[in-house]
Design a protein around this motif. Structure first.
Motif, PDB file in Angstrom:
ATOM      1  N   THR A 242      -7.635   1.301  -0.200  1.00 41.31           N
ATOM      2  CA  THR A 242      -6.329   1.087  -0.843  1.00 41.31           C
ATOM      3  C   THR A 242      -5.883   2.338  -1.578  1.00 41.31           C
ATOM      4  O   THR A 242      -4.728   2.779  -1.438  1.00 41.31           O
ATOM      5  CB  THR A 242      -6.414  -0.099  -1.819  1.00 41.31           C
TER       6      THR A 242
ATOM      7  N   PRO B 142      -2.909  -7.173   0.512  1.00 39.03           N
ATOM      8  CA  PRO B 142      -1.875  -6.196   0.897  1.00 39.03           C
ATOM      9  C   PRO B 142      -0.755  -6.893   1.667  1.00 39.03           C
ATOM     10  O   PRO B 142      -1.010  -7.602   2.639  1.00 39.03           O
ATOM     11  CB  PRO B 142      -2.642  -5.212   1.784  1.00 39.03           C
TER      12      PRO B 142
ATOM     13  N   CYS C 256      -1.635  -2.294   5.743  1.00 39.09           N
ATOM     14  CA  CYS C 256      -2.039  -3.631   5.288  1.00 39.09           C
ATOM     15  C   CYS C 256      -3.196  -4.148   6.139  1.00 39.09           C
ATOM     16  O   CYS C 256      -4.201  -4.662   5.618  1.00 39.09           O
ATOM     17  CB  CYS C 256      -0.868  -4.609   5.368  1.00 39.09           C
TER      18      CYS C 256
ATOM     19  N   PRO D 191       0.800  -1.232   0.000  1.00 40.37           N
ATOM     20  CA  PRO D 191       0.000   0.000   0.000  1.00 40.37           C
ATOM     21  C   PRO D 191       0.833   1.283   0.000  1.00 40.37           C
ATOM     22  O   PRO D 191       0.280   2.372   0.122  1.00 40.37           O
ATOM     23  CB  PRO D 191      -0.834  -0.116   1.282  1.00 40.37           C
TER      24      PRO D 191
END
Length: 201
Positions: free
Chosen positions: A111, A38, A94, A11
């Motif tokens: 995200t 992630p 994440c 990310p």
């Protein structure tokens, strides 16, 4: 049968930021589902023997900045060449993305908020206050998401996602996987489009 895109990413990755909206547009076009993975990219690099981009030679680092500038112009995105908070510990973002999914909220939006926060807004996404503000900016319940992100279940899931990336031989971000075929890099989206649209025909 509806296809699934397994989306492995950090990310805080610049190239993930450049490709994120193009990926989501392709998924909508092809009627595909995106499954978000992630990952802690530092662990992936260490296990897979990948050199961190910021540890590469100066020529490659300067080229990366040139290339990102071209892609940002092509995608119509604001992008800072050297963000104030990069590299950054991605463990919290994440978990936040995973927690968002557990709460039935929009992982796509979260995200993008993380990626845009690093590359266009100067945010420190490892800081709960800064990340919470990014969530509130897109009208999501920051307290609920951050609280869920600290649960043991989400922590375990985050570790499992990173391990699954290593087992799937993912070595960089972003990597998209369709039917076991890997597409590394946002510049491979057109190859993935060909595969998905052929399957949908």
């Amino acid at each position: 049968m509806r296809k699934t895109i397994d989306y492995f990413f950090s990310p805080a990755s610049g190239f993930t930021y450049l490709g994120h909206q193009a990926l989501m547009s392709l998924a909508a076009e092809a009627g595909a589902m995106v499954r978000f993975h992630p990952m802690d990219i530092r662990k992936v690099y260490a296990e897979m023997g990948t050199t961190h981009p910021l540890e590469q030679c100066e020529a490659r680092q300067s080229y990366r900045i040139e290339d990102q500038r071209r892609w940002a112009r092509l995608r119509g995105l604001r992008m800072t060449p050297n963000p104030a908070h990069h590299p950054v510990d991605v463990r919290l973002p994440c978990r936040v993305i995973l927690a968002t999914g557990r709460l039935g909220l929009d992982q796509d939006a979260v995200t993008l908020a993380c990626l845009r926060g690093v590359w266009a807004e100067g945010r420190n996404i490892s800081d709960p206050g800064d990340l919470g503000e990014a969530l509130r900016q897109i009208d999501l319940p920051a307290y609920d998401i951050l609280h869920e992100a600290e649960s043991e279940d989400v922590r375990d899931e985050a570790d499992a996602v990173t391990q699954s990336a290593i087992e799937a031989e993912i070595f960089g971000s972003p990597t998209y996987v369709v039917d076991g075929e890997r597409f590394w890099g946002q510049d491979r989206i057109e190859f993935m489009r060909e595969k998905l649209l052929k399957a949908a025909a």
